[in-house]
Design an enzyme around this catalytic site. Structure first.
Site, short mmCIF file in Angstrom:
data_model
loop_
_atom_site.label_atom_id
_atom_site.label_comp_id
_atom_site.label_asym_id
_atom_site.label_seq_id
_atom_site.Cartn_x
_atom_site.Cartn_y
_atom_site.Cartn_z
N SER A 161 0.82 -1.22 0.00
CA SER A 161 0.00 0.00 0.00
C SER A 161 0.85 1.27 0.00
O SER A 161 0.45 2.27 -0.60
CB SER A 161 -0.95 0.00 1.19
OG SER A 161 -0.25 -0.18 2.41
N HIS A 218 1.58 4.66 4.59
CA HIS A 218 0.83 5.30 3.51
C HIS A 218 1.35 6.72 3.25
O HIS A 218 1.59 7.12 2.11
CB HIS A 218 -0.66 5.36 3.85
CG HIS A 218 -1.31 4.02 3.92
ND1 HIS A 218 -2.58 3.84 4.39
CD2 HIS A 218 -0.85 2.78 3.57
CE1 HIS A 218 -2.90 2.55 4.32
NE2 HIS A 218 -1.87 1.90 3.84
#
Length: 274
Positions: A161, A218
């Site tokens: 991610s 992230h």
């Protein structure tokens, strides 16, 4: 004599369009086909499916080792290369910064990440060469792992991610580069910008509300993607000079990541390393 701004074919003196009919048709089919001086440096082939396949292959390796594809344990992921402060920093196992980006905590985790990679990765490949795109992906992943270590070094971290957020950041900045704006339809640029911003905002909010999601990773990937897209995206031509420029940007960024890793290695201390 009037001539086409792209191919220099003769134009009717009364024509106001700076492009001939053939170039205008090409432009409508592919907004990036007619780029100032040279074409945009596009990927030689689609690397995104191969990146997805490599992630799925790692999941297959986990299953081969009799690790549950639905709910692998932290100890199992650690043995395979998860990112964890005592191992990555204290034991000097730097390679975990990269291997952790190919490990996932189950089928739902990998499915969601690979779907997002399919969307953002393919779009990034419209602007960057195969090598540049691979560098961008790996560097965003490393940045994600580093910020994750810096914020919570005792938390086990896995997943692509961070690299996916990096590709979102690259795409967001690249489509708004000044050199590209005249060659992208406004509705296309605004649509990509809007959808990318919505994706990042929504997923960061979700990450902030769910404790086990590594939001620091992230953010690390996103910031790296924005920075790389802003600098590397300044030179997207398929010229030797532009290729050298992009390689140097990647190299300098990698050196900076190595410096940050060494700093974290010396700055973060663990009372009980194992």
């Amino acid at each position: 004599m009037n001539e086409c701004a792209h191919c220099h074919a003769p134009l009717d003196p009364t024509q106001t369009n700076p492009l001939c009919a053939n170039c205008q048709q090409t432009l409508e089919h592919d907004p990036l086909a007619i780029f100032p001086v040279r074409p945009v440096e596009k990927a030689a082939f689609s690397l995104t499916p191969w990146l997805i396949a490599s992630n799925v292959l790692v999941l297959g390796l986990m299953m081969y080792k009799h690790i549950s594809p639905l709910d692998p344990t932290g100890e199992q992921l650690l043995r395979l290369g998860a990112n964890w402060g005592p191992s990555t920093l204290a034991d000097g196992e730097w390679w975990r910064l990269i291997t952790s980006c190919w490990l996932h905590g189950g089928l739902i985790h990998i499915a969601s990440n690979m779907w997002c990679l399919w969307v953002f990765g393919r779009n990034c490949e419209l602007f960057y060469s195969t090598a540049d795109y691979f560098y961008l992906y790996v560097l965003a992943g490393i940045s994600s792992s580093l910020l994750s270590l810096g914020i919570h070094p005792m938390t086990l971290s896995v997943g692509a991610s961070g690299a996916v957020f990096g590709m979102a950041g690259v795409l967001l900045v690249t489509v708004n580069q000044k050199a590209l704006r005249p060659w992208l339809k406004p509705e296309v640029r605004k649509g990509v910008t809007s959808s990318t911003l919505k994706f990042t905002a929504l997923n960061l909010l979700i990450g902030a509300g769910i404790p086990f999601i590594d939001n620091a990773g992230h953010v690390g990937g996103l910031l790296a993607g924005i920075l790389l897209g802003a600098i590397m995206g300044r030179r997207l031509e398929a010229s030797p000079e532009a290729r050298f420029y992009r390689k140097m940007v990647s190299a300098v960024f990698l050196v900076a990541m190595i410096g940050i890793y060494l700093w974290l290695k010396s700055a973060v201390h663990f009372v009980d390393e194992k």
